[in-house]
Design a protein around this motif. Sequence first.
Motif, mmCIF file in Angstrom:
data_model
loop_
_atom_site.group_PDB
_atom_site.id
_atom_site.type_symbol
_atom_site.label_atom_id
_atom_site.label_comp_id
_atom_site.label_asym_id
_atom_site.label_seq_id
_atom_site.Cartn_x
_atom_site.Cartn_y
_atom_site.Cartn_z
ATOM 1 N N TRP A 1 -15.460 21.496 -8.729
ATOM 2 C CA TRP A 1 -15.209 20.621 -7.580
ATOM 3 C C TRP A 1 -14.933 19.181 -7.990
ATOM 4 O O TRP A 1 -14.415 18.400 -7.184
ATOM 5 N N MET B 1 -22.817 19.295 0.347
ATOM 6 C CA MET B 1 -22.633 20.325 -0.670
ATOM 7 C C MET B 1 -24.010 20.701 -1.215
ATOM 8 O O MET B 1 -24.794 19.836 -1.606
ATOM 9 N N ALA C 1 -25.840 15.571 -0.707
ATOM 10 C CA ALA C 1 -25.711 16.581 -1.751
ATOM 11 C C ALA C 1 -27.095 17.032 -2.202
ATOM 12 O O ALA C 1 -28.022 16.225 -2.306
ATOM 13 N N ILE D 1 -18.770 13.625 -2.694
ATOM 14 C CA ILE D 1 -20.100 14.013 -3.175
ATOM 15 C C ILE D 1 -20.788 12.818 -3.851
ATOM 16 O O ILE D 1 -20.203 12.156 -4.713
ATOM 17 N N SER E 1 -20.829 25.738 -7.195
ATOM 18 C CA SER E 1 -20.886 24.405 -6.595
ATOM 19 C C SER E 1 -20.750 23.329 -7.666
ATOM 20 O O SER E 1 -20.879 23.591 -8.863
ATOM 21 N N PHE E 2 -20.495 22.125 -7.234
ATOM 22 C CA PHE E 2 -20.435 20.945 -8.089
ATOM 23 C C PHE E 2 -19.545 21.171 -9.313
ATOM 24 O O PHE E 2 -18.502 21.821 -9.198
ATOM 25 N N ARG F 1 -14.101 27.139 -4.797
ATOM 26 C CA ARG F 1 -13.040 26.264 -4.278
ATOM 27 C C ARG F 1 -11.769 27.038 -3.992
ATOM 28 O O ARG F 1 -10.929 26.596 -3.199
ATOM 29 N N CYS G 1 -21.216 23.099 2.900
ATOM 30 C CA CYS G 1 -20.633 24.018 1.921
ATOM 31 C C CYS G 1 -21.717 24.381 0.910
ATOM 32 O O CYS G 1 -22.090 23.561 0.067
ATOM 33 N N SER G 2 -22.230 25.607 0.985
ATOM 34 C CA SER G 2 -23.320 26.051 0.120
ATOM 35 C C SER G 2 -22.845 27.170 -0.794
ATOM 36 O O SER G 2 -22.691 28.319 -0.367
ATOM 37 N N ASP G 3 -22.542 26.796 -2.055
ATOM 38 C CA ASP G 3 -22.163 27.761 -3.083
ATOM 39 C C ASP G 3 -20.901 28.547 -2.698
ATOM 40 O O ASP G 3 -20.882 29.774 -2.735
ATOM 41 N N TRP H 1 -12.765 16.497 -3.046
ATOM 42 C CA TRP H 1 -14.171 16.476 -2.634
ATOM 43 C C TRP H 1 -15.046 15.724 -3.631
ATOM 44 O O TRP H 1 -16.177 15.374 -3.312
ATOM 45 N N THR I 1 -22.189 11.504 3.665
ATOM 46 C CA THR I 1 -22.262 12.759 2.907
ATOM 47 C C THR I 1 -23.657 12.932 2.322
ATOM 48 O O THR I 1 -24.412 11.957 2.140
#
Length: 758
Positions: free
Chosen positions: A416, A404, A517, A425, A410-411, A380, A375-377, A421, A515
């Motif tokens: 998020w 991620m 990040a 992360i 993001s983040f 949600r 999941c890049s940018d 999620w 995972t």
Amino acid sequence: MIHWEPFYPAAVYVAIIAAVIGLLVIASRVATSRRARSPLVLALRGAALGCLILLLLNPVDRRETVLPPRQPSVAILVDCSQSMVLGQYEPRIERVKRIVAGSARAAKSSGTPKLHLFRFGKRLAKAAETGALTASDDTTDLASALERLPSRTFGEDLRAVVVFSDGAIDTMDRTLSAATAYRRNGLPLHCFTPVDDQLRGDLAIEQLVVPSRVTPGSKAIVRASIHNRGFDNERVLVSVRSASRPHELALAKLPLTLSEGTNLCELPIPVDDAAGDLVLEIPTLTGEAIGSNNQVPFRLPIRDRRIKVFYMEGTAGTEYTFLRDALQEDPNTSCVSAVVNNQYAQRPTIQRVDDPYRGFPSTRKELFQYDVVICSDIPRSSFTPEQIEWTVDLVNRRGGGFVMVGGHTSFGSGGWDQTPWDGLIPFDMAGRRDYLNQTFQVEVPAAARSHPIMTLLDDPQKNTLALQSMPRFFGTNVIARVKPAATLLGQSGSRLSGIGVMPVLACESFGRGRTFAMATDTTAYWGRDFERRWGEGDNRYYRKFWRNVVGWLSENSYASQQRLIIHTDRVLYAPGDPIEVSVEAFDENAEPTTAYRVTAQLRSVDPSRTETGSETAPESATELEINQSLQRYEGSLDAALSGQERDPSAVMQPVELHVTLWRQDEAVSRGVVELQLVEQAEEWLRPNARPDKLRQICEASGGKMIDDEGQLRRLLSTFQPTRGEVLVHTLPQWDRSFLWALFVGLLGTEWVVRRRGN
């Protein structure tokens, strides 16, 4: 009120009276004294003897008590066999429940008659309400129900029995005998049949055989057996389609002219890696009883050891190609790429590059076919809550991987940290909703340089130089810290404004999966040099880096573990049929082996069920035997589920064959094959109602056929309460004191009068 209940016939009493009178006459003539012959003495003697005669007439005090009127009752017997779920527009059982409920309300409002509701099929049972009537029995034993009914209604003023059934009755001779017995007892049987005049018969796919192994680019021959009842000489089109894209052209078609009974057909299907789940189907014809047995899902057993990645990129344009091409450079990795449409809209949508009409997997099953999700940018709001939960399950329970990558959505800046999620992360995002547009270098700690993700070259010194040559980045999301259980793989080489040194790359284990990040972006703007210039005049290190990430994340994934190839002799089974299973097992080097222990178990499909992590095989599992000559495992188990898992009202029930590879007590790998249980009991094979049988039962018992609810209500209204039973109480009067006092008084008076006269 005094009544007489003499002990003897009237002639006896007449004779006694005559004898008494004669004795009195004789006594008056033979008496020696004048007083003994006096009329007074004779009268007293006659009166005393008359009292004795009165007592012999047995006087009783009789009183009557009339009980309240007796409420009539009617027994309602509802057929709950499986054929009652059939029906063109409405299941038969639902129509019956509606009629019974309406009639019960009418009877309750009028106060008569009292209704006793029973269900029958395998056995007779009392039903508290119509909601308890479910068509689940595999037989229609009306005879046993009629034989047991009298004991269940003992003490009731039963006037009639109303039978609701489609007429698919077993043991007709016994049923007619029971109906005749009811007639002798003055108890008629009335019958209602939920007849559907439009119902002609049924088509059913009863067998489906799929090749044990196919290769992409070839054609697979799928063989099917179609059972026909009632549609002789009809022409249908048998086809195979994609289950996820049903509106696309069929992969294979075959026109078929039906004959009564079994019809065999073969369809050649092109084998495609992206085909996914398929479905064999025949159209539902007008007048067909069951439509659910006209489709059978299946899957071609394509052997594929490739790592499957679902990659979503929020940066517009063709930026996704850098990471996608890096992954697909490895022939053992396949990548499905998707972009977001209008990233900053309130509800952006994810679109696959090769199929814009499809986005993020829409079912748990579809998502679980992938090993890694990147999941890049991505905002949600592009996901449903269920899709977010499925992704957690992919990692936690299925051993998959999740990535991620940084960006404006993001983040923490994308919110998020307020979703499930956040647990996936490896960064702690709490309270950080900002990002920086600042240039910085990434420094890889010495301890992280040997991590599989950061190993770009085999030579440690050259690898260190390669890591140190990582290009600068031009921005990043702000991260508070690395979680305690995570591994720091890279941090900013200098202090960032207002933050200090900040983690940029990290990974961790989560449940059964892993995972990763990356706080900064892998594409333009922040990562424009990273994706283009990290290499030796090219981006080779960038490409190797991402292949390392995916390889490390997918090591425990169930989807990529092709340690098992499972084959069954067919796809459809009747309950109790043997399932012939053969399994090929492979070791860590993908070499065939028989060094493991293999078990198989049939289970119902339950999306909520999770793996328990048990390290012992369940007792109900079947252990397969080793065939050394063929280098595989073989065995047989019954196509049967436990009572709780079996759905008796379903014509076709999907099931799963779970196969587990064991090294001693350690589960090395698991595989699942989807099968179908097809009910082939006579209840399903006789879809047409049989009112003629019920008419015979009515005639044998003196009852009649009921056509609709109105007729049933009129019948029930004819049953009125009967006059209450009369209870008679009798009390003998011979022991009354006044009678004995009179008798003794008369004798005493006669004695006194007679003595005084002497």
